[in-house]
Design an enzyme around this catalytic site. Structure first.
Site, PDB file in Angstrom:
ATOM      1  N   LYS A   1      45.910  28.183   6.335  1.00  0.00           N
ATOM      2  CA  LYS A   1      47.299  27.521   6.933  1.00  0.00           C
ATOM      3  C   LYS A   1      47.462  26.250   7.312  1.00  0.00           C
ATOM      4  O   LYS A   1      46.733  26.034   8.282  1.00  0.00           O
ATOM      5  CB  LYS A   1      48.219  28.735   7.518  1.00  0.00           C
TER       6      LYS A   1
ATOM      7  N   GLN B   1      40.925  42.168  10.517  1.00  0.00           N
ATOM      8  CA  GLN B   1      41.232  41.732   9.154  1.00  0.00           C
ATOM      9  C   GLN B   1      40.519  40.694   8.866  1.00  0.00           C
ATOM     10  O   GLN B   1      39.625  40.359   9.750  1.00  0.00           O
ATOM     11  CB  GLN B   1      42.895  41.306   9.505  1.00  0.00           C
TER      12      GLN B   1
ATOM     13  N   ASP C   1      46.127  34.327   3.270  1.00  0.00           N
ATOM     14  CA  ASP C   1      44.940  34.027   4.026  1.00  0.00           C
ATOM     15  C   ASP C   1      44.393  35.374   4.691  1.00  0.00           C
ATOM     16  O   ASP C   1      43.557  35.396   5.401  1.00  0.00           O
ATOM     17  CB  ASP C   1      45.305  33.016   4.976  1.00  0.00           C
TER      18      ASP C   1
ATOM     19  N   ASP D   1      44.435  43.115  18.393  1.00  0.00           N
ATOM     20  CA  ASP D   1      45.395  42.606  17.694  1.00  0.00           C
ATOM     21  C   ASP D   1      46.054  43.695  16.810  1.00  0.00           C
ATOM     22  O   ASP D   1      45.489  44.347  16.104  1.00  0.00           O
ATOM     23  CB  ASP D   1      44.641  41.375  16.761  1.00  0.00           C
ATOM     24  N   ASN D   2      47.454  43.838  16.962  1.00  0.00           N
ATOM     25  CA  ASN D   2      48.011  44.701  16.012  1.00  0.00           C
ATOM     26  C   ASN D   2      47.321  46.213  15.847  1.00  0.00           C
ATOM     27  O   ASN D   2      47.146  46.466  14.729  1.00  0.00           O
ATOM     28  CB  ASN D   2      48.197  44.097  14.478  1.00  0.00           C
TER      29      ASN D   2
ATOM     30  N   GLU E   1      47.878  45.188  21.432  1.00  0.00           N
ATOM     31  CA  GLU E   1      48.819  44.163  21.434  1.00  0.00           C
ATOM     32  C   GLU E   1      49.735  44.972  19.935  1.00  0.00           C
ATOM     33  O   GLU E   1      49.630  44.458  19.083  1.00  0.00           O
ATOM     34  CB  GLU E   1      48.258  42.839  20.994  1.00  0.00           C
TER      35      GLU E   1
ATOM     36  N   LYS F   1      48.286  27.668  17.389  1.00  0.00           N
ATOM     37  CA  LYS F   1      47.854  28.765  16.443  1.00  0.00           C
ATOM     38  C   LYS F   1      47.371  28.034  15.067  1.00  0.00           C
ATOM     39  O   LYS F   1      46.412  28.483  14.453  1.00  0.00           O
ATOM     40  CB  LYS F   1      48.943  29.629  15.925  1.00  0.00           C
TER      41      LYS F   1
END
Lengths: 663, 663
Positions: free
Chosen positions: A250, A310, A345, A381-382, A410, A523
């Site tokens: 990105k 991920q 991505d 994360d998540n 999170e 980010k």
């Protein structure tokens, strides 16, 4: 239904509290805290009970025992301290105390002037049974009474039921028959104090360089440590520090049109040089990493890593373990989606993979890799997009070996999912704090977190901002709102954090209207921050963290009370430390423009202050003192100056002409 | 923590309700009722769930299945009927529905105009998997869609995600993988209707003779049946009918000075002619008993026996099994005591006896003896002075063989003990009703019984009096109080009872001041009652029981609402049947002397009545009708006439000139 093996245990032990889902999950505490245990216990008829609390610290194999005290309506209560990190246990055991029952009835018979010859023999039999097991000293006490019964000493009749020494000996040595033990041993996850009391600072290491245009490094982060420590933070949380994928990278502001110089999102983890166990070459080496962890330690700062399970399309896992991902009918790997949105991505793992065992083991090994390099705090994360059974297994396994590890979940998702993750083992959890604005919203939310069963397993961590969350309130509210949201986060919750330097510097521009994304978000690009900016909030943040460290009342999320104010733009709450000694009163002006004033209505009896007694409120932010009388008191706050009072309540302790009258 | 055998079940099933103490105890229902089951269920990520309720009637071996419906905040709900007496079961099962998840996302992709070629292949794979197991009809539906996908029919892209027929087929035949099943199967004790809806009449058979001075017999009780049936009672409860001990027999008014003609207390069970399986010779024979049970049956009346597990000193058990009692050091057997009071005519069993197994078996055989003679209802005397494990075993065993048996627990003791007995298996329980007087006390108590978890397992039985309980309120309140207490018992609780004829005849003289004992109590002497007394309340009782039988709203204790009145001497509540159709409104004057009037404040929306719509309230006691409008309505009650309205609420159903406008 067959006859039970033993049908003579007459005591019922019912509803041991705290107990989460019938003992399925542990409660949580930190070292030094207590567990107050309550239980309903009763028996048939009118006999006296003994109800014992049994507890065991993490490394103990023997139970420690303490008697619970009876209250109203068959309620028994007691407590035990937790003193070691790891998993403590507790349960409840009870039996009929025939000697105490006899003693109570004997006194009534004597008072009624009845012939108690036979009853005394009944009592003597209880004494004889105890005599057989009692050691020397207690044996002598019991034998003495037996002798006096045998000698028909008339004093015995009058006094045996009142003798405290005999009772003490009998409590110890009376045979315990037909004992009822609660069906389950319950567990306490005991963490170190930082799991309960912590101030987090999130920063992008690649933005840590001091020269614009430079890619920051872990060495730059080391140089930034004094700044972070001086503000009073004790957890330094870094977004992923791993290599970043090239494919579908990105660009700035998350654009799909990428420029050669674009650095990509740190959450698109992995390229040909490595994945979750590697460090981005531009950030430095494992040696630099070790140096950072060691340097942070000298400031009593925990470095927290971001674990985002991920992979970018370039992650080595993709080639080595394509079966850990979902394969589409055209042979490609399924990227992350929230249809119709596509995140090409990012490849999520497929937890329904036939090779799930190896996937689980590998993911756990990621934590182990960093734990072995000194990391003890992880922000995950998540976690709600990975399976629940995985987390329970992974966290349990890790904490068994390293009970000092802390996990922050999170998960900004639905309440029951967030609570489940906490039950499964997460030490701390992100919350809805960022989106609770009014006094009523905040009161309701904090009340749910601190007064329901949730308080036993869910430790909130309040963040006014994160790299993903620039709330509309911050976008529009200016400096008063940044101050207010920080002060409330730091005083409502004992765990809180900010994402800086954007927070200190009041970054408030969104990527677009109605978005919570920052424009030119870190980010997707490298920034350079002038931490010495004169308009920085760092000074106030330092003061707030100092006050937190000095005041035990602010080191627990529990112990909070909300107080009515006759102006709904003012928000008032107090916090009291578990020992009741430390008392803080916080008053916040929720209006970012106008001065607000009103009367707060306090509950003085809960504080041990008489209605007609003066007490001092000492604003630790402004170092201003006011003398208050009674429950109704005037407050006035101008947001352009400071939107909150952080009062220490000082009760009058001295008379006369000494300098400090209030403690 | 080892790896689980299967780690891929992604759905969490949390907090299945109703569940008593983590499934330790069953809930209770009667045949024809429903169980509403609620559960929290969710998964990681955003996939669609299927949550199924599985249930099984008492004699079924296969599960019946129904889908739960999702509500707000991960709450799912559904219900199932119970249709057989015995033990029904239920649990919850859930899995990810990949086809439904795909279908939802596919619609979004199509709407966004994306290329869905590969996604259609993903969907086709789900269809192929279902095709393998689907039977003819559904196979054709699925194959048709597969053909159209293969033919690249452009209509497929537009419509496949909306096709209800395909969805129906896929719901049935999509493979169910990684299914989560709730850890426990939960139980429902399903009783016959009388466990929920019953009117009890207690009478001493020895007082059933029609001539003064005669000892009544079971044949006299048969002659009394038409009277009892005419009043509308359906359980005829007899105090113990067994031989009565001679040793330490109590005289009139419980005196320890006994006269030769004194008949003793029926609860001092057993003499040399027999014990708990024998009939007092003066009452008749086992043949007479059988005749009574058979005659009662013709009136649809259950005869209920009183099971009092204790022995007189003359009971055969005492000689045959002295080890079932507590032996004192002087060799005598311990009589019942509440020090300093002594009850030397009663020996309690010792449940800590070394021979407890045989004691348990013998006590159970007492129930079995009478069950085999046709008895299906037992009132158990003081169950809280026998051990809890015994009751759980005994009731479970008996109900397994005779699931139509009903047990009423006579435990007037602390709330948690009473609730425990209900959890262990008692079908009905005596309550604190006799001592709840004011509107506030009654509201609080009934609210606890009908809106908390208690409603799942504790079926209250409201008694205004018993042979042991002549409350101060009845002693002083006269006829208005007798009427009021009966009407409230019969309408607040679907199970209620009275002790007669003393109730019909308004017996109100206590043995002495501050005592709840009757003077010249039937517990110690024979009485003769003129059931045709003109001042008898039997007529009103008959009317109240008729109304109960005609109105489903009064046949459940749940479904009650309390309504504010602006006069605290008036008490107002309404009851609604589970189907919502039957609606009763009760207004009671709590003052036994003066007329009271006031405005009741109703919640019409809960009844489906518009604020501006007239409705009729039809007092079924007085057969008087009033037209009411709106929520606030005037009531006026004169206790000297009738202390209560028993209104049926009749909504307007017809227009025009028909006779009955209100249903």
């Amino acid at each position: 239904m067959p006859l039970p093996t033993e049908g003579r245990h007459r005591v019922v032990i019912d509803r041991v509290r705290p107990e989460i889902d019938g003992g399925r999950f542990p409660i949580k505490r930190t070292v030094g805290e207590s567990v107050i245990v309550a239980v309903d216990a009763f028996t048939d008829g009118h006999d006296e009970l003994v109800v014992e609390l049994w507890y065991r610290q993490a490394t103990q194999t023997e139970w420690q025992k303490t008697r619970l005290k009876p209250g109203y309506n068959d309620h028994w209560e007691g407590k035990f301290p937790v003193t070691e990190i790891g998993t403590a246990s507790y349960t409840v055991v009870a039996w009929i105390d025939h000697f105490r029952s006899w003693r109570r009835d004997f006194a009534k018979r004597v008072a009624a002037g009845q012939d108690v010859t036979v009853d005394l023999q009944v009592g003597a039999n209880f004494l004889k049974a105890a005599l057989e097991v009692a050691p020397d000293h207690d044996q002598a006490v019991i034998q003495d009474w037996l002798d006096r019964i045998a000698a028909k000493d008339p004093q015995v009749i009058a006094k045996i039921a009142e003798d405290a020494t005999l009772l003490q000996a009998m409590d110890l040595w009376s045979p315990r028959e037909h004992v009822t033990r609660f069906e389950r041993d319950l567990r306490v996850t005991v963490d170190r104090e930082r799991a309960r009391f912590s101030a987090w600072y999130e920063m992008f290491p690649r933005s840590a360089a001091t020269q614009p245009g430079q890619h920051g490094t872990l060495r730059d982060v080391i140089a930034r440590l004094p700044y972070v420590a001086d503000m009073g933070f004790d957890v330094l949380y870094l977004p992923p520090i791993h290599p970043i994928g090239q494919k579908f990278r990105k660009g700035r502001n998350g654009s799909t049109e990428v420029q050669p110089e674009d650095v990509g999102s740190p959450w698109a983890i992995g390229d040909r040089t490595g994945g979750h166990k590697s460090i981005h070459p531009s950030l430095g080496t494992l040696d630099d990493f070790d140096a950072l962890v060691a340097a942070a330690k000298t400031f009593q700062i925990d470095v927290a890593l971001d674990i985002a399970f991920q992979a970018s399309p370039d992650h080595p896992y993709v080639a080595e373990h394509p079966d850990w991902f979902r394969i589409r009918p055209d042979g490609t790997i399924q990227y992350a989606e929230n249809p119709p949105k596509k995140y090409q991505d990012i490849y999520p793992f497929n937890f329904e993979s036939a090779d799930w065992q190896n996937l689980w083991q590998e993911l756990k090994s990621v934590f182990e890799f960093w734990i072995k390099r000194g990391i003890r705090v992880f922000r995950v994360d998540n976690p709600h997009t990975k399976t629940f059974p995985f987390w329970e297994w992974c966290i349990t396994e890790l904490k068994q070996q390293w009970p000092d590890v802390i996990f922050l979940a999170e998960a900004f998702t639905r309440p029951k999912v967030m609570y489940r993750l906490a039950k499964l083992g997460y030490s701390q959890s992100y919350t809805y704090y960022a989106w609770r604005h009014s006094a009523q919203e905040l009161t309701e939310y904090v009340t749910e977190l601190t007064t329901t069963e949730v308080k036993e397993y869910f430790r909130p961590n309040f963040w006014p901002n994160t790299p993903d969350i620039l709330t509309e309130e911050l976008q529009q509210g200016g400096r008063p709102t940044f101050l207010r949201r920080l002060i409330m986060a730091a005083t409502l919750s004992s765990n809180y954090g900010i994402y800086g330097p954007p927070y200190e510097h009041g970054w408030c521009l969104p990527a677009k209207a109605k978005s919570e994304e920052y424009i030119n978000s870190e980010k997707f690009e490298v920034h350079c921050h002038d931490i010495a900016r004169p308009d920085s909030l760092s000074g106030v943040i330092r003061r707030v963290n100092q006050i937190r460290k000095a005041h035990p009342a602010l080191q627990y999320t529990i112990g909070i009370k909300f107080h009515p104010v006759d102006n709904e733009r003012l928000f008032c709450y107090s916090k009291q430390s578990p020992d009741g000694q430390d008392l803080m009163l916080i008053v916040v002006n929720l209006d970012n423009q106008y001065k607000q004033c009103g009367f707060v209505d306090l509950d003085l009896t809960g504080w041990g202050i008489e209605a007609n007694e003066p007490f001092q409120v000492h604003d630790l932010l402004a170092d201003a003192r006011y003398m208050w009388y009674g429950s109704r008191n005037y407050v006035e706050l101008d947001p352009r100056h400071m939107p909150a009072h952080l009062f220490q309540i000082r009760r009058r302790v001295r008379q006369g002409n000494e300098m400090e009258y209030f403690q």
